[in-house]
Design an enzyme around this catalytic site. Structure first.
Site, PDB file in Angstrom:
ATOM      1  N   ARG A   1     -39.994 -22.862 -27.556  1.00  0.00           N
ATOM      2  CA  ARG A   1     -40.664 -21.774 -27.016  1.00  0.00           C
ATOM      3  C   ARG A   1     -41.973 -21.648 -27.618  1.00  0.00           C
ATOM      4  NH1 ARG A   1     -37.951 -22.264 -23.031  1.00  0.00           N
ATOM      5  NH2 ARG A   1     -36.773 -20.758 -21.991  1.00  0.00           N
TER       6      ARG A   1
ATOM      7  N   HIS B   1     -45.149 -27.138 -20.121  1.00  0.00           N
ATOM      8  CA  HIS B   1     -43.797 -26.623 -20.449  1.00  0.00           C
ATOM      9  C   HIS B   1     -43.018 -27.379 -19.473  1.00  0.00           C
ATOM     10  CE1 HIS B   1     -40.829 -22.632 -21.410  1.00  0.00           C
ATOM     11  NE2 HIS B   1     -40.147 -23.925 -20.878  1.00  0.00           N
TER      12      HIS B   1
HETATM   13  P1  NDP Z   1     -28.271 -23.688 -28.217  1.00  0.00           P
HETATM   14  O1  NDP Z   1     -28.067 -22.120 -28.016  1.00  0.00           O
HETATM   15  O2  NDP Z   1     -27.055 -24.597 -28.094  1.00  0.00           O
HETATM   16  O3  NDP Z   1     -28.982 -23.938 -29.576  1.00  0.00           O
HETATM   17  C1  NDP Z   1     -29.727 -23.231 -30.261  1.00  0.00           C
HETATM   18  C2  NDP Z   1     -29.711 -23.550 -31.786  1.00  0.00           C
HETATM   19  O4  NDP Z   1     -30.486 -22.721 -32.636  1.00  0.00           O
HETATM   20  C3  NDP Z   1     -28.261 -23.485 -32.541  1.00  0.00           C
HETATM   21  O5  NDP Z   1     -28.023 -24.428 -33.492  1.00  0.00           O
HETATM   22  C4  NDP Z   1     -28.381 -22.305 -33.165  1.00  0.00           C
HETATM   23  O6  NDP Z   1     -27.857 -22.288 -34.200  1.00  0.00           O
HETATM   24  C5  NDP Z   1     -29.995 -22.402 -33.651  1.00  0.00           C
HETATM   25  N1  NDP Z   1     -30.650 -21.088 -34.287  1.00  0.00           N
HETATM   26  C6  NDP Z   1     -30.705 -19.847 -33.275  1.00  0.00           C
HETATM   27  N2  NDP Z   1     -31.127 -18.840 -33.972  1.00  0.00           N
HETATM   28  C7  NDP Z   1     -31.364 -19.502 -35.374  1.00  0.00           C
HETATM   29  C8  NDP Z   1     -31.755 -18.895 -36.448  1.00  0.00           C
HETATM   30  N3  NDP Z   1     -32.264 -17.653 -36.637  1.00  0.00           N
HETATM   31  N4  NDP Z   1     -31.828 -19.740 -37.541  1.00  0.00           N
HETATM   32  C9  NDP Z   1     -31.524 -20.854 -37.516  1.00  0.00           C
HETATM   33  N5  NDP Z   1     -30.873 -21.422 -36.584  1.00  0.00           N
HETATM   34  C10 NDP Z   1     -30.741 -20.588 -35.166  1.00  0.00           C
HETATM   35  O7  NDP Z   1     -29.614 -23.618 -27.167  1.00  0.00           O
HETATM   36  P2  NDP Z   1     -30.081 -25.052 -26.411  1.00  0.00           P
HETATM   37  O8  NDP Z   1     -29.978 -26.354 -27.414  1.00  0.00           O
HETATM   38  O9  NDP Z   1     -29.308 -25.259 -25.191  1.00  0.00           O
HETATM   39  O10 NDP Z   1     -31.576 -24.657 -26.182  1.00  0.00           O
HETATM   40  C11 NDP Z   1     -32.552 -24.610 -27.130  1.00  0.00           C
HETATM   41  C12 NDP Z   1     -33.774 -24.153 -26.563  1.00  0.00           C
HETATM   42  O11 NDP Z   1     -34.507 -25.001 -26.032  1.00  0.00           O
HETATM   43  C13 NDP Z   1     -33.641 -22.936 -25.358  1.00  0.00           C
HETATM   44  O12 NDP Z   1     -33.273 -21.561 -26.046  1.00  0.00           O
HETATM   45  C14 NDP Z   1     -35.079 -22.853 -24.909  1.00  0.00           C
HETATM   46  O13 NDP Z   1     -35.882 -22.031 -25.394  1.00  0.00           O
HETATM   47  C15 NDP Z   1     -35.622 -24.375 -25.340  1.00  0.00           C
HETATM   48  N6  NDP Z   1     -35.593 -25.136 -24.046  1.00  0.00           N
HETATM   49  C16 NDP Z   1     -36.784 -25.486 -23.597  1.00  0.00           C
HETATM   50  C17 NDP Z   1     -37.209 -26.475 -22.627  1.00  0.00           C
HETATM   51  C18 NDP Z   1     -38.482 -26.994 -22.257  1.00  0.00           C
HETATM   52  O14 NDP Z   1     -38.575 -27.376 -21.061  1.00  0.00           O
HETATM   53  N7  NDP Z   1     -39.403 -26.902 -23.036  1.00  0.00           N
HETATM   54  C19 NDP Z   1     -35.900 -26.803 -21.495  1.00  0.00           C
HETATM   55  C20 NDP Z   1     -34.809 -26.208 -22.201  1.00  0.00           C
HETATM   56  C21 NDP Z   1     -34.464 -25.397 -23.236  1.00  0.00           C
HETATM   57  P3  NDP Z   1     -26.165 -22.121 -34.133  1.00  0.00           P
HETATM   58  O15 NDP Z   1     -25.806 -23.551 -33.957  1.00  0.00           O
HETATM   59  O16 NDP Z   1     -25.543 -21.575 -35.472  1.00  0.00           O
HETATM   60  O17 NDP Z   1     -25.826 -21.184 -33.048  1.00  0.00           O
HETATM   61  C1  OXD Z   2     -35.396 -23.590 -20.382  1.00  0.00           C
HETATM   62  C2  OXD Z   2     -36.717 -23.913 -19.761  1.00  0.00           C
HETATM   63  O1  OXD Z   2     -35.121 -22.768 -21.057  1.00  0.00           O
HETATM   64  O2  OXD Z   2     -37.069 -24.767 -18.975  1.00  0.00           O
HETATM   65  O3  OXD Z   2     -34.533 -24.364 -19.575  1.00  0.00           O
HETATM   66  O4  OXD Z   2     -37.756 -23.789 -20.565  1.00  0.00           O
END
Ligand code: NDP
Ligand code: OXD
Length: 316
Positions: A231, A279
């Site tokens: 993000r 994005h």
């Molecule tokens: P998940 O919830 O599966 O993974 C998030 C990860 O971040 C987990 O490992 C979590 O830790 C970690 N995390 C969250 N908060 C913290 C913190 N404070 N400190 C350390 N680690 C932290 O999400 P996804 O993998 O499915 O997606 C991740 C992000 O990718 C989405 O939230 C979105 O913002 C972004 N995204 C962007 C897209 C794009 O097109 N650019 C498309 C899709 C997603 P833990 O494992 O311990 O919970």
């Molecule tokens: C998502 C994105 O969060 O597309 O899936 O950004």
């Protein structure tokens, strides 16, 4: 109690054209873009992407909110968010897109795509020195669904892979770190930083100058590289520019920005060391995602628990 398949789906979407989503949902369930007033009792589910604040408030029979994306920051900041489960998107198709994107960008930085593009412009025939993948450490910040899937493919290409998460994790072949104490050692061993964190109050602005200067710079790449496909508000655009200009970073790939669309006045657009996508790392494709959303609704109505429910306290 088993739910009956009555009740309508409200599609509250901005930023995507809603028609394809509407057509696909409507083929299987009654679906609308507009409720019949603010307390419409027919609304059973809301399927949302960047809906308007307070738009979901007051529907007495709303059972769940489904996010069209993996990230739910666009939902969590609604002050009028109803107290129903929020389901985020986890789907093979979305994961596949993200894996392709990150692997493409890692390979391009590692195999010096930027240098070759610059050489071509000046018709320069020069072979630079090149390190193999097993000399490069890719650190995945946000080691969740997407991060773990990316790691799997990078490992097959022989990269050294590490992951940073909130809670402790153990994944074969990956060096894992977690929590605040794990952050510095994670960064100190990372050549290419891949950011796949959710945006929450704890992660906002985390990709700042102080963090970037902790990356490993004396490496086979000739400098540290940042890839942010998480993000935009995880990062400070100005700090990235400063880090690129003073050599703290060698190059960056940015899919997301503090302000989107990226303003035309942003110096990131013209920076020679920055690769920009709008994005677009992993797009939500209605043809692939609507069937899985409908399947979740049907399973819920058979009495099965919802999957991928957001932890409201953690914010993702
Ligand atoms: P998940 O919830 O599966 O993974 C998030 C990860 O971040 C987990 O490992 C979590 O830790 C970690 N995390 C969250 N908060 C913290 C913190 N404070 N400190 C350390 N680690 C932290 O999400 P996804 O993998 O499915 O997606 C991740 C992000 O990718 C989405 O939230 C979105 O913002 C972004 N995204 C962007 C897209 C794009 O097109 N650019 C498309 C899709 C997603 P833990 O494992 O311990 O919970
Ligand atoms: C998502 C994105 O969060 O597309 O899936 O950004």
């Amino acid at each position: 109690m088993t739910e009956t398949p009555s009740g309508r789906v409200l599609l509250a979407i901005s930023g995507y054209h809603p028609q394809r989503w509407l057509d696909l949902f409507s083929a299987r369930r009654e679906t609308t873009l507009e409720p019949d007033g603010p307390n419409d009792p027919s609304i059973r589910y809301a399927v949302v992407w960047r809906h308007q604040p307070n738009q979901l408030k007051g529907f007495p029979n709303l059972k769940a909110i489904f996010s069209l994306g993996a990230g739910v920051d666009h939902i969590m900041n609604d002050p009028g968010l109803p107290d129903v489960p929020i389901v985020r998107m986890v789907a093979d198709n979305l994961t596949q897109y993200m894996v392709e994107y990150v692997v493409w960008r890692v390979l391009d930085h590692h195999r010096q795509g930027g240098l070759y593009r610059a050489q071509k412009q000046k018709k320069i025939w020069h072979e630079p020195s090149q390190k193999p993948a097993n000399d490069i450490s890719v650190g995945i910040m946000g080691f969740g669904e997407l991060g773990a899937a990316v790691a799997k493919v990078l490992l097959t290409l022989n990269y050294k892979v590490s992951g940073w998460s909130r809670r402790a994790k153990s994944t074969p072949g990956v060096t894992t770190f977690h929590g605040e104490d794990g952050l510095a050692p994670f960064l100190n061993g990372t050549d290419i930083l891949v950011v796949l964190l959710p945006l929450t109050p704890s992660t906002a602005g985390i990709v700042n100058y102080d963090l970037l200067r902790q990356l490993r710079r004396r490496n086979g790449l000739g400098g540290a590289v940042l890839i942010n496909a998480g993000r935009g508000r995880l990062q400070k655009d100005a700090d990235i520019l400063k880090a690129l200009d003073d050599g703290t970073l060698k190059e960056a790939t940015l899919d997301v920005f503090e302000t989107e669309p990226l303003p035309k006045t942003s110096p990131l657009w013209t920076h020679s060391k920055v690769f920009i996508t709008p994005h677009a790392a992993a797009t939500s494709d209605p043809d692939h995602l609507v069937p899985s959303l409908l399947a979740q609704m049907e399973a819920f109505e058979r009495g099965e628990p919802l999957k991928n429910v957001v932890d409201r306290a953690a914010g993702y």
